[in-house]
Enzyme design. Structure first.
Site, PDB file in Angstrom:
ATOM      1  N   HIS A 164      85.446   5.783 -21.747  1.00 20.64           N
ATOM      2  CA  HIS A 164      85.989   5.910 -23.095  1.00 20.64           C
ATOM      3  C   HIS A 164      85.747   4.661 -23.932  1.00 20.64           C
ATOM      4  CE1 HIS A 164      88.599   7.321 -26.283  1.00 20.64           C
ATOM      5  NE2 HIS A 164      89.348   6.230 -26.185  1.00 20.64           N
ATOM      6  N   ASP A 198      83.557   9.565 -20.201  1.00 23.90           N
ATOM      7  CA  ASP A 198      84.818   9.683 -20.929  1.00 23.90           C
ATOM      8  C   ASP A 198      85.321  11.122 -20.867  1.00 23.90           C
ATOM      9  OD1 ASP A 198      86.973   9.564 -22.602  1.00 23.90           O
ATOM     10  OD2 ASP A 198      85.821   9.168 -24.422  1.00 23.90           O
ATOM     11  N   ASP A 232      87.526   5.871 -30.975  1.00 21.11           N
ATOM     12  CA  ASP A 232      88.877   6.384 -30.761  1.00 21.11           C
ATOM     13  C   ASP A 232      89.599   6.487 -32.116  1.00 21.11           C
ATOM     14  OD1 ASP A 232      90.927   6.835 -28.342  1.00 21.11           O
ATOM     15  OD2 ASP A 232      91.971   5.653 -29.841  1.00 21.11           O
ATOM     16  N   TRP A 233      90.829   5.983 -32.216  1.00 22.93           N
ATOM     17  CA  TRP A 233      91.570   6.044 -33.473  1.00 22.93           C
ATOM     18  C   TRP A 233      90.869   5.270 -34.589  1.00 22.93           C
ATOM     19  CZ3 TRP A 233      95.521   8.073 -36.228  1.00 22.93           C
ATOM     20  CH2 TRP A 233      96.387   8.966 -35.574  1.00 22.93           C
ATOM     21  N   TRP A 268      95.526  13.387 -21.825  1.00 23.53           N
ATOM     22  CA  TRP A 268      95.893  12.010 -22.153  1.00 23.53           C
ATOM     23  C   TRP A 268      97.230  11.969 -22.903  1.00 23.53           C
ATOM     24  CZ3 TRP A 268      95.718   6.926 -21.930  1.00 23.53           C
ATOM     25  CH2 TRP A 268      96.051   6.154 -23.041  1.00 23.53           C
TER      26      TRP A 268
END
Length: 462
Positions: A441, A412, A285-286, A326
């Site tokens: 995810h 995901d 993710d980030w 999202w």
């Protein structure tokens, strides 16, 4: 005058002491020797083993007694880097050691002459010879350095809170399932500007590898609890920071503080401050949006990449429909239930585990980063972070020389297989992603299998 071999054996005890220090224990090491052969070694473990008797000397005596099949260690010499305490001195006398050789004196608890001298009691039925001061300088310096570092960490951990930030109460993190590791803090990074940043740091500092585990939104270092034990069992080091605004780190109140460039600079300074080398970059993710831009700044620090459900946001291609959905949900419902989010995508998780993800965010005031991050993903070429992400993509395509493993949760909808296939084509030499059919995810919630696959791909095992 100490026999010439004493320095050799004390050097081995110092190696044990360094292992203790790397594990957060007071750095004391011990070695039991007879006839030029090591029978047992040990280092301090009372904190890690929750055992007040787990001093280095006791650990070494236990190992030697098992090796010879007898609790009496006639003819043996024990080398220890710090003057023994009363407990350990009693055990040595009970074991009938011939000699005890120590390095640095202990003016507070030493039982070989500094406070008391149990070895000089003529009424005892066994007399053990004692020699002190062998490599005393090296032994004392190791202890002094450890306590200087500990005092500095204590000072940083009590760093006063800035008026424009919040700090999650410590009791929110009490008894989290599967998260036993002690906290470490930094507050002196220039980019932090006085904020306190939390990180985990487990395993030997001189380990052959350091797994740098970067989380995303709305997770924190708790995300890696299933993978950390696998890496540690392989003899490696694991460093897992909480980004500012997440986990145990301080949380700026203003959403505007949370920019791509600021968070990236914090991570760059963090890697430099800890002077990390032989790094396996672990991202999701980030953690990937930011982390994938780090190696091009210091390629020699990084040896491998483990990437899960993430991307490089270069502003050159539309963001995925799943991510746009999202982002829209976060804008419409900024106080969404974090525990429910994890439970919905990970039905195998226990309720207490899902609740642990919400622990850092007791109210909306602590959630500025959670609200800011979805809108901070670079979408257009001129957005903050897009240019550096394009430079990073070029680095991964043309300059990356390390090994790579990509893993993707097939369920995901945000950063799933199509996104990870793009990343696979970007990272030079990366094999097709490892697909986890039951994962969504947050791939790390199936992290044991991924961690073992990474060890196999990069060499080593647990």
């Amino acid at each position: 005058m100490a026999p010439p071999d004493d320095a050799h054996w004390m050097a081995l005890a110092l190696q044990q002491a360094r292992q203790a220090g790397a594990q957060g224990e007071v750095p004391v090491g011990a070695v039991v020797v007879r006839d030029g052969q090591v029978l047992g070694v040990g280092h301090n473990r009372p904190v890690g083993h929750h055992d007040p008797s787990a001093h280095a000397e006791i650990e070494a005596l236990r190992a030697a007694a098992l090796a010879v099949g007898n609790y009496r260690l006639d003819g043996c010499t024990l080398f220890v880097t710090l003057e023994p305490c009363a407990m350990c001195a009693g055990a040595m006398l009970h074991a009938r050691l011939a000699r005890v050789v120590f390095g640095a004196p202990d003016p507070k608890t030493g039982a070989a002459g500094s406070v008391i001298d149990l070895f000089a009691q003529p009424r005892l039925n066994h007399q053990t010879q004692v020699q002190g001061g062998v490599l005393a300088g090296e032994c004392g310096a190791l202890l002094s350095s450890f306590f200087v570092t500990r005092r500095e960490e204590t000072r940083r951990s009590t760093q006063s809170l800035r008026e424009d930030a919040l700090r999650t109460p410590e009791q929110r993190f009490a008894e989290l399932p599967g998260y036993p590791w002690p906290a470490h803090y930094l507050a002196d990074l220039p980019a932090l500007d006085g904020l306190r940043m939390h990180y985990l740091d487990e395993g030997p500092r001189q380990a052959p590898r350091t797994w740098l585990c970067l989380h995303g939104n709305p997770a924190w270092s708790y995300l890696y609890r299933r993978m950390i034990p696998i890496f540690l069992a392989a003899g490696d080091r694991v460093v897992a920071p909480d980004l500012p605004g997440f986990g145990k780190s301080d949380k700026p109140k203003r959403e505007a503080r949370h920019t791509f460039g600021w968070h990236r600079q914090v991570l760059l300074e963090f890697v430099e401050r800890l002077d990390l080398h032989r790094v396996v970059l672990v991202v999701q993710d980030w953690g990937g949006l930011l982390g994938l831009t780090l190696p091009m700044e210091a390629p020699a620090r990084y040896t491998a990449l483990l990437a899960m459900n993430t991307m490089l946001a270069t502003g050159e291609a539309p963001l995925s429909p799943g991510f746009l959905a999202w982002r829209d949900m976060c804008a419409r419902n900024p106080d969404y239930d974090i525990a429910r989010l994890f439970a919905r995508g990970n039905p195998h998780m226990q309720p207490a585990e899902c609740a642990a993800y919400a622990a850092p965010f007791p109210d909306s005031g602590h959630r500025a980063a959670l609200r800011a991050f979805p809108a901070r993903v670079p979408e257009l070429p001129q957005d903050d972070g897009a240019a550096v992400s394009r430079a990073a993509a070029e680095f991964w395509r043309t300059q990356w020389r390390g090994r790579s493993l990509l893993a993707v949760g097939a369920l995901d909808p945000v950063l799933g297989p199509p996104v990870m296939e793009v990343l696979q084509r970007t990272v030079q030499g990366a094999p097709p992603p490892l697909v986890l059919p039951q994962a969504g995810h947050f791939v790390q919630e199936h992290g044991e299998a991924v961690a073992r696959a990474a060890l196999q791909a990069f060499g080593g095992g647990a």
